[in-house]
Design a protein around this motif. Sequence first.
Motif, PDB file in Angstrom:
ATOM      1  N   GLU A 224       0.827  -1.207   0.000  1.00 51.09           N
ATOM      2  CA  GLU A 224       0.000   0.000   0.000  1.00 51.09           C
ATOM      3  C   GLU A 224       0.867   1.265   0.000  1.00 51.09           C
ATOM      4  N   ILE A 225       1.891   1.295   0.818  1.00 47.56           N
ATOM      5  CA  ILE A 225       2.783   2.460   0.882  1.00 47.56           C
ATOM      6  C   ILE A 225       3.550   2.613  -0.432  1.00 47.56           C
ATOM      7  N   ALA A 226       4.056   1.509  -0.979  1.00 42.42           N
ATOM      8  CA  ALA A 226       4.796   1.576  -2.244  1.00 42.42           C
ATOM      9  C   ALA A 226       3.899   2.075  -3.376  1.00 42.42           C
ATOM     10  N   ILE A 227       2.669   1.614  -3.407  1.00 42.89           N
ATOM     11  CA  ILE A 227       1.734   2.054  -4.448  1.00 42.89           C
ATOM     12  C   ILE A 227       1.434   3.542  -4.287  1.00 42.89           C
ATOM     13  N   GLY A 228       1.192   3.975  -3.060  1.00 37.80           N
ATOM     14  CA  GLY A 228       0.948   5.396  -2.805  1.00 37.80           C
ATOM     15  C   GLY A 228       2.123   6.255  -3.222  1.00 37.80           C
TER      16      GLY A 228
ATOM     17  N   SER B 255      -4.967   9.192  -9.413  1.00 31.56           N
ATOM     18  CA  SER B 255      -5.870   8.056  -9.491  1.00 31.56           C
ATOM     19  C   SER B 255      -7.172   8.387  -8.774  1.00 31.56           C
ATOM     20  N   GLN B 256      -8.279   8.235  -9.478  1.00 29.58           N
ATOM     21  CA  GLN B 256      -9.556   8.480  -8.831  1.00 29.58           C
ATOM     22  C   GLN B 256      -9.915   7.326  -7.904  1.00 29.58           C
ATOM     23  N   TYR B 257      -9.234   6.207  -8.065  1.00 28.91           N
ATOM     24  CA  TYR B 257      -9.439   5.065  -7.181  1.00 28.91           C
ATOM     25  C   TYR B 257      -8.222   4.914  -6.295  1.00 28.91           C
ATOM     26  N   LYS B 258      -8.469   4.718  -5.067  1.00 31.17           N
ATOM     27  CA  LYS B 258      -7.381   4.453  -4.143  1.00 31.17           C
ATOM     28  C   LYS B 258      -7.199   2.945  -4.049  1.00 31.17           C
ATOM     29  N   ILE B 259      -6.241   2.587  -3.293  1.00 32.92           N
ATOM     30  CA  ILE B 259      -5.979   1.182  -3.039  1.00 32.92           C
ATOM     31  C   ILE B 259      -6.980   0.720  -1.986  1.00 32.92           C
ATOM     32  N   PHE B 260      -7.557  -0.438  -2.203  1.00 28.55           N
ATOM     33  CA  PHE B 260      -8.477  -1.005  -1.226  1.00 28.55           C
ATOM     34  C   PHE B 260      -7.732  -2.124  -0.512  1.00 28.55           C
ATOM     35  N   ARG B 261      -7.348  -1.884   0.741  1.00 20.15           N
ATOM     36  CA  ARG B 261      -6.612  -2.896   1.507  1.00 20.15           C
ATOM     37  C   ARG B 261      -7.496  -3.369   2.644  1.00 20.15           C
ATOM     38  N   LYS B 262      -7.733  -4.672   2.670  1.00 22.05           N
ATOM     39  CA  LYS B 262      -8.579  -5.258   3.703  1.00 22.05           C
ATOM     40  C   LYS B 262      -7.985  -6.582   4.148  1.00 22.05           C
ATOM     41  N   ASN B 263      -8.163  -6.866   5.415  1.00 20.82           N
ATOM     42  CA  ASN B 263      -7.703  -8.151   5.916  1.00 20.82           C
ATOM     43  C   ASN B 263      -8.749  -9.224   5.641  1.00 20.82           C
TER      44      ASN B 263
ATOM     45  N   PHE C 101       9.851 -22.974  -5.282  1.00 20.15           N
ATOM     46  CA  PHE C 101      11.260 -22.876  -5.684  1.00 20.15           C
ATOM     47  C   PHE C 101      12.144 -23.687  -4.736  1.00 20.15           C
ATOM     48  N   ASN C 102      11.530 -24.679  -4.095  1.00 17.89           N
ATOM     49  CA  ASN C 102      12.218 -25.557  -3.141  1.00 17.89           C
ATOM     50  C   ASN C 102      12.806 -24.797  -1.962  1.00 17.89           C
ATOM     51  N   LEU C 103      12.170 -23.698  -1.597  1.00 16.53           N
ATOM     52  CA  LEU C 103      12.546 -22.953  -0.400  1.00 16.53           C
ATOM     53  C   LEU C 103      11.447 -23.174   0.626  1.00 16.53           C
ATOM     54  N   GLY C 104      11.741 -22.925   1.872  1.00 18.48           N
ATOM     55  CA  GLY C 104      10.755 -23.130   2.922  1.00 18.48           C
ATOM     56  C   GLY C 104      10.038 -21.847   3.274  1.00 18.48           C
ATOM     57  N   GLU C 105       9.524 -21.812   4.487  1.00 12.44           N
ATOM     58  CA  GLU C 105       8.763 -20.653   4.963  1.00 12.44           C
ATOM     59  C   GLU C 105       9.651 -19.546   5.520  1.00 12.44           C
ATOM     60  N   GLU C 106      10.972 -19.651   5.345  1.00 13.62           N
ATOM     61  CA  GLU C 106      11.846 -18.596   5.865  1.00 13.62           C
ATOM     62  C   GLU C 106      11.636 -17.267   5.149  1.00 13.62           C
ATOM     63  N   TYR C 107      11.057 -17.302   3.962  1.00 14.58           N
ATOM     64  CA  TYR C 107      10.670 -16.086   3.256  1.00 14.58           C
ATOM     65  C   TYR C 107       9.199 -15.840   3.551  1.00 14.58           C
ATOM     66  N   CYS C 108       8.933 -14.984   4.529  1.00 13.01           N
ATOM     67  CA  CYS C 108       7.540 -14.710   4.894  1.00 13.01           C
ATOM     68  C   CYS C 108       6.906 -13.760   3.882  1.00 13.01           C
ATOM     69  N   ALA C 109       5.605 -13.605   3.953  1.00 14.97           N
ATOM     70  CA  ALA C 109       4.875 -12.749   3.008  1.00 14.97           C
ATOM     71  C   ALA C 109       5.324 -11.292   3.114  1.00 14.97           C
ATOM     72  N   GLY C 110       5.650 -10.843   4.322  1.00 17.09           N
ATOM     73  CA  GLY C 110       6.134  -9.477   4.507  1.00 17.09           C
ATOM     74  C   GLY C 110       7.413  -9.226   3.726  1.00 17.09           C
ATOM     75  N   VAL C 111       8.327 -10.171   3.746  1.00 13.18           N
ATOM     76  CA  VAL C 111       9.586 -10.044   2.998  1.00 13.18           C
ATOM     77  C   VAL C 111       9.311 -10.073   1.494  1.00 13.18           C
ATOM     78  N   LEU C 112       8.451 -10.962   1.063  1.00 15.13           N
ATOM     79  CA  LEU C 112       8.125 -11.047  -0.366  1.00 15.13           C
ATOM     80  C   LEU C 112       7.462  -9.751  -0.845  1.00 15.13           C
ATOM     81  N   ALA C 113       6.523  -9.224  -0.058  1.00 14.63           N
ATOM     82  CA  ALA C 113       5.854  -7.960  -0.437  1.00 14.63           C
ATOM     83  C   ALA C 113       6.844  -6.803  -0.427  1.00 14.63           C
ATOM     84  N   TYR C 114       7.780  -6.817   0.508  1.00 10.18           N
ATOM     85  CA  TYR C 114       8.822  -5.779   0.542  1.00 10.18           C
ATOM     86  C   TYR C 114       9.645  -5.820  -0.738  1.00 10.18           C
TER      87      TYR C 114
END
Length: 165
Positions: free
Chosen positions: A41-45, A55-63, A148-161
């Motif tokens: 969201e911050i990177a897009i902004g 942009s007339q549309y903002k980002i819609f971020r929801k959990n 890619f034969n990697l485990g969970e050491e790459y969390c979603a936060g790191v991937l999104a970063y």
Amino acid sequence: MENKLIKNIAEEIKSHLIENQPIIIRHHNDADGICAGLALEIAIGNFLEEEKINSQYKIFRKNCRAPYYSVEDALRDISLSSNMKKRKKEPLIVILDNGSTGEDLAGIKLLNANNSKVIVVDHHLPLIENNVATISKFVKIHLNPHLFNLGEEYCAGVLAYEIAK
């Protein structure tokens, strides 16, 4: 992990923004999912501001309410998408820290049946059938370290970063 896939996701998001198309970000409601959602969201902004895209549309971020992408989440996103499509705005749905497992399959299939453009960025063990991640058949891009034969050491936060960079 394949850097090309991360770049493809970033380019897909950028192209949607340049074309003034909305982005729906869905994420797991935990620290990892929230960090992933905020990073995008911050990177897009920042991108919209730097490129002076009004942009007339903002980002819609929801959990996500459940710890997976549920049918309920999909119905909400389809409803939001339908309103946007009426105004000729084709949203991109980005699912973070959810989307790869068997529990996510019903929601993802519902999006696919609605012809939604979907990207999944997740680190949870994906549902695999015949040596293929099942979710990958129903989404535009599926990024998961397990593919890619990697485990969970790459969390979603790191991937999104990495996408946000």
